[in-house]
Design an enzyme around this catalytic site. Structure first.
Site, PDB file in Angstrom:
ATOM      1  N   ASP A  95       1.097  -5.967  -6.364  1.00  0.00           N
ATOM      2  CA  ASP A  95       0.425  -4.825  -5.768  1.00  0.00           C
ATOM      3  C   ASP A  95      -0.071  -5.062  -4.342  1.00  0.00           C
ATOM      4  O   ASP A  95       0.053  -4.214  -3.474  1.00  0.00           O
ATOM      5  CB  ASP A  95      -0.755  -4.512  -6.698  1.00  0.00           C
ATOM      6  CG  ASP A  95      -1.698  -3.501  -6.168  1.00  0.00           C
ATOM      7  OD1 ASP A  95      -1.242  -2.399  -5.889  1.00  0.00           O
ATOM      8  OD2 ASP A  95      -2.900  -3.809  -6.023  1.00  0.00           O
ATOM      9  N   ASP A  98      -2.667 -10.117  -4.604  1.00  0.00           N
ATOM     10  CA  ASP A  98      -2.763 -10.812  -5.888  1.00  0.00           C
ATOM     11  C   ASP A  98      -1.451 -10.617  -6.656  1.00  0.00           C
ATOM     12  O   ASP A  98      -0.473 -10.123  -6.105  1.00  0.00           O
ATOM     13  CB  ASP A  98      -3.972 -10.269  -6.679  1.00  0.00           C
ATOM     14  CG  ASP A  98      -3.943  -8.754  -6.781  1.00  0.00           C
ATOM     15  OD1 ASP A  98      -2.929  -8.142  -6.380  1.00  0.00           O
ATOM     16  OD2 ASP A  98      -4.924  -8.163  -7.265  1.00  0.00           O
ATOM     17  N   TYR A 247      -7.896  -0.045 -10.826  1.00  0.00           N
ATOM     18  CA  TYR A 247      -7.212   1.220 -10.519  1.00  0.00           C
ATOM     19  C   TYR A 247      -7.530   2.280 -11.559  1.00  0.00           C
ATOM     20  O   TYR A 247      -6.635   2.831 -12.192  1.00  0.00           O
ATOM     21  CB  TYR A 247      -5.700   0.994 -10.407  1.00  0.00           C
ATOM     22  CG  TYR A 247      -5.293   0.302  -9.127  1.00  0.00           C
ATOM     23  CD1 TYR A 247      -5.284   1.001  -7.920  1.00  0.00           C
ATOM     24  CD2 TYR A 247      -4.938  -1.038  -9.113  1.00  0.00           C
ATOM     25  CE1 TYR A 247      -4.929   0.371  -6.742  1.00  0.00           C
ATOM     26  CE2 TYR A 247      -4.572  -1.675  -7.931  1.00  0.00           C
ATOM     27  CZ  TYR A 247      -4.577  -0.957  -6.752  1.00  0.00           C
ATOM     28  OH  TYR A 247      -4.213  -1.573  -5.578  1.00  0.00           O
ATOM     29  N   GLU A 496      -6.764  -7.205   3.335  1.00  0.00           N
ATOM     30  CA  GLU A 496      -5.757  -7.150   2.271  1.00  0.00           C
ATOM     31  C   GLU A 496      -4.813  -5.977   2.544  1.00  0.00           C
ATOM     32  O   GLU A 496      -5.230  -4.936   3.048  1.00  0.00           O
ATOM     33  CB  GLU A 496      -6.423  -6.980   0.900  1.00  0.00           C
ATOM     34  CG  GLU A 496      -5.433  -7.153  -0.253  1.00  0.00           C
ATOM     35  CD  GLU A 496      -6.094  -7.241  -1.626  1.00  0.00           C
ATOM     36  OE1 GLU A 496      -7.263  -6.825  -1.757  1.00  0.00           O
ATOM     37  OE2 GLU A 496      -5.434  -7.731  -2.560  1.00  0.00           O
TER      38      GLU A 496
END
Ligand SMILES: *[C@@H]1O[C@H](CO)[C@@H](O)[C@H](O)[C@H]1NC(C)=O
Ligand SMILES: *[C@@H]1O[C@H](CO)[C@@H](O)[C@H](O)[C@H]1NC(C)=O
Ligand SMILES: *[C@@H]1O[C@H](CO)[C@@H](O)[C@H](O)[C@H]1NC(C)=O
Length: 526
Positions: A95, A98, A247, A496
């Site tokens: 994703d 990670d 999520y 990120e």
């Protein structure tokens, strides 16, 4: 992502001989496009940005890497995913920084890549990147085919955020849990089933001429998934607890069901799906929600823009004019909100002094990227139908929408107060300490010595040095509301990158490249 986060209707290909006479027919329009491109102080190489954004998807690949893998610091990983459940779940995308494979954002990524190809496939092809774009879609859809093991079973996640985040390891060394989670009749997930159906339906359109057999297969899965999601209603985070702090489906599943029906209608032309979009428009919030963000969770603005295209593109949809116009009103709200043309500050997206659309601190760039996409698509729609965007504070020419989308993209590429490109690997200055496990540790290809869970934190995460591997084409979370950006590995809100950040930009880069080429042709013709 770190914890608690909260058809082919394309434009004609660039063609100098055909383009020149058209220029004089629409001289004023083209002159304003032309002025978009000469008024900026900085010129960006959109073709380069396009190529790089597609490379990023190769860096995020899980599973066995193919012979033509271009991101060579990566190697095979997650090759036993699904084994303990007796399912082949090898493949798909990590994703973000990670190694969890989160189904909902992955599906949204694939929907947006596919929509980009549907709108701007010719432009992507003209830039020589169509094959890579199709590969980026297929890496996702191949995985969705595996994950959809029965009509009413969809594997929704592999790994979990909590155990994954205890470790800082290369994907090739992963020792974290690879448990897989599914939705089924007893444990429904209408949102993830709907988004995966949307992704596969949109991809089936993108693949229609290039690979008809594959396109048909995708459509078959999409139809089954939509039926499953519609029949067994529920939010997937109610069925899969581990996804909640990462999520959670905050907007619920109604937007995904409308979104899926709309993509299935576009893919099949079957009236049943159109009627779903019309009949559920009110009860599912499609014509009720006025929103200022478009994301992996909240699809309303995307639905509303796509529904507006139906209204304008297809005369025979006149029997649904009233509802489609209600969808359009909400699409207009979204676009006017981005353009700062709604009444009242609360109805407009905040803009930083540097000019960036700002929705929220954590990974704001995802909203900039989706807004650039919808603005570009809507601008083209208005231009094709000779209309303007009507907002409470005035009407806006389509060129102004394109120009604003371009300004957002240029901000991303370096035209910002930090003079930094937030697209990694692009231009002279970009984030060097991206919050990305694989990129921040020596490449497995260079050093195959096992790097353990906490060893990665001790020896690599906390270093002051730049990442040893550049995750080219990744779009990081980006600056805060003061246009400020701190390039630290620990600053995951800003450093990120996620797959759904870059996905909408693929089509936009290709469209901007075409507009720039057209404006060069125009200069040459004077
Ligand atoms: C843009 O970048 C590509 C590489 O991606 C390069 O081939 C091309 O020459 C560049 N164009 C300009 C005008 O610098
Ligand atoms: C709208 O925002 C601007 C800039 O932030 C501020 O100066 C102004 O007072 C706000 N107006 C209202 C009505 O809130
Ligand atoms: C960015 O570039 C501008 C123009 O060259 C310069 O004035 C400004 O100081 C630079 N800002 C930073 C943060 O480097």
């Amino acid at each position: 992502m770190e914890n608690n986060k909260n058809i082919i209707s394309s434009k004609p290909m660039k063609n100098k001989i055909k383009k020149i006479p058209q220029i004089f027919k629409h001289c004023s329009i083209l002159l304003s496009i032309f002025s978009i491109f000469i008024s900026t102080s900085q010129a960006f190489n959109y073709s380069d940005a396009l190529s790089k954004s597609l490379l990023y998807f190769e860096a995020q690949r899980s599973g066995r890497l193919p012979y033509n893998q271009r991101v060579t610091w990566r190697d095979n990983s997650g090759v036993t995913d699904g084994l303990q459940e007796g399912v082949d779940l090898v493949g798909g995308y990590y994703d973000a920084g990670d190694h969890v494979k989160f189904g909902l954002p992955m599906a949204f990524t694939v929907t947006m890549l596919s929509w980009g190809v549907i709108e701007y496939g010719d432009q992507i092809a003209a830039a020589g990147e169509l094959e890579h774009a199709m590969e980026s879609i297929k890496w996702g859809t191949d995985y969705f085919i595996k994950a959809h093991t029965n009509p009413n079973v969809l594997w929704a996640e592999v790994g979990d955020g909590d155990t994954d985040h205890y470790c800082w390891q290369r994907p090739e060394d992963m020792t974290t849990s690879r448990r897989a989670y599914k939705v089924d009749e007893e444990n429904p997930g209408s949102d993830i089933a709907g988004e995966t159906a949307a992704a596969m339906a949109a991809a089936s359109i993108a693949f229609r001429t290039l690979n008809p057999h594959y396109s048909h297969l995708l459509l078959h899965h999409a139809q089954q998934l939509f039926e499953f999601g519609d029949k067994y209603r529920g939010k997937y985070d109610g069925s899969i607890g581990v996804v909640k702090s990462y999520y959670a489906s905050v907007s619920g599943y109604m937007d995904e069901l409308l979104w899926a029906a709309l993509w299935l209608y576009k893919a099949t032309g079957n009236q049943m799906y159109l009627e779903y979009l019309i009949n559920q428009a009110h009860s599912f919030g499609g014509t009720g929600w006025a929103v200022s963000e478009f994301s992996w969770d909240v699809k309303y603005a995307g639905i509303q823009v796509l529904a507006t295209k139906l209204l304008m593109e297809e005369d025979h949809k006149k029997q649904h004019q009233e509802i489609l116009e209600q969808y359009r009103a909400k699409a207009q709200y979204y676009l006017c909100s981005c353009m700062n043309k709604n009444n009242g500050n609360d109805s407009n997206v905040y803009r930083t002094l540097g000019g960036m659309l700002f929705v929220r601190e954590w990974n704001n760039m995802q909203y900039v990227s989706t807004a650039s996409f919808l603005l570009t698509v809507y601008s083209d729609l208005l231009q094709d139908t000779n209309q303007k965007l009507e907002c409470p504070k005035g009407s806006i020419d389509p060129e102004e929408l394109t120009s604003f989308a371009k300004a957002q993209v240029d901000y991303i590429l370096g035209s910002n107060p930090m003079n930094t490109s937030y697209l990694v690997g692009f231009g002279p200055k970009y984030p060097a300490k991206v919050h990305h496990r694989g990129a921040s540790i020596v490449s497995y290809k260079e050093n195959k010595g096992f790097i353990g869970c906490t060893q990665g934190y001790d020896n690599w995460y906390g270093r002051d040095d730049a990442n040893p591997n550049v995750v080219i084409g990744a779009l990081v979370g980006g600056p805060d509301r003061e246009d400020d950006f701190r390039d630290h590995r620990g600053n995951y809100m800003q450093t990120e990158a996620c797959t759904y950040n870059a996905a909408p930009l693929v089509g936009v880069f290709a469209r901007l490249k075409q507009l720039e080429d057209n404006s060069k042709d125009l200069i040459a013709s004077f």
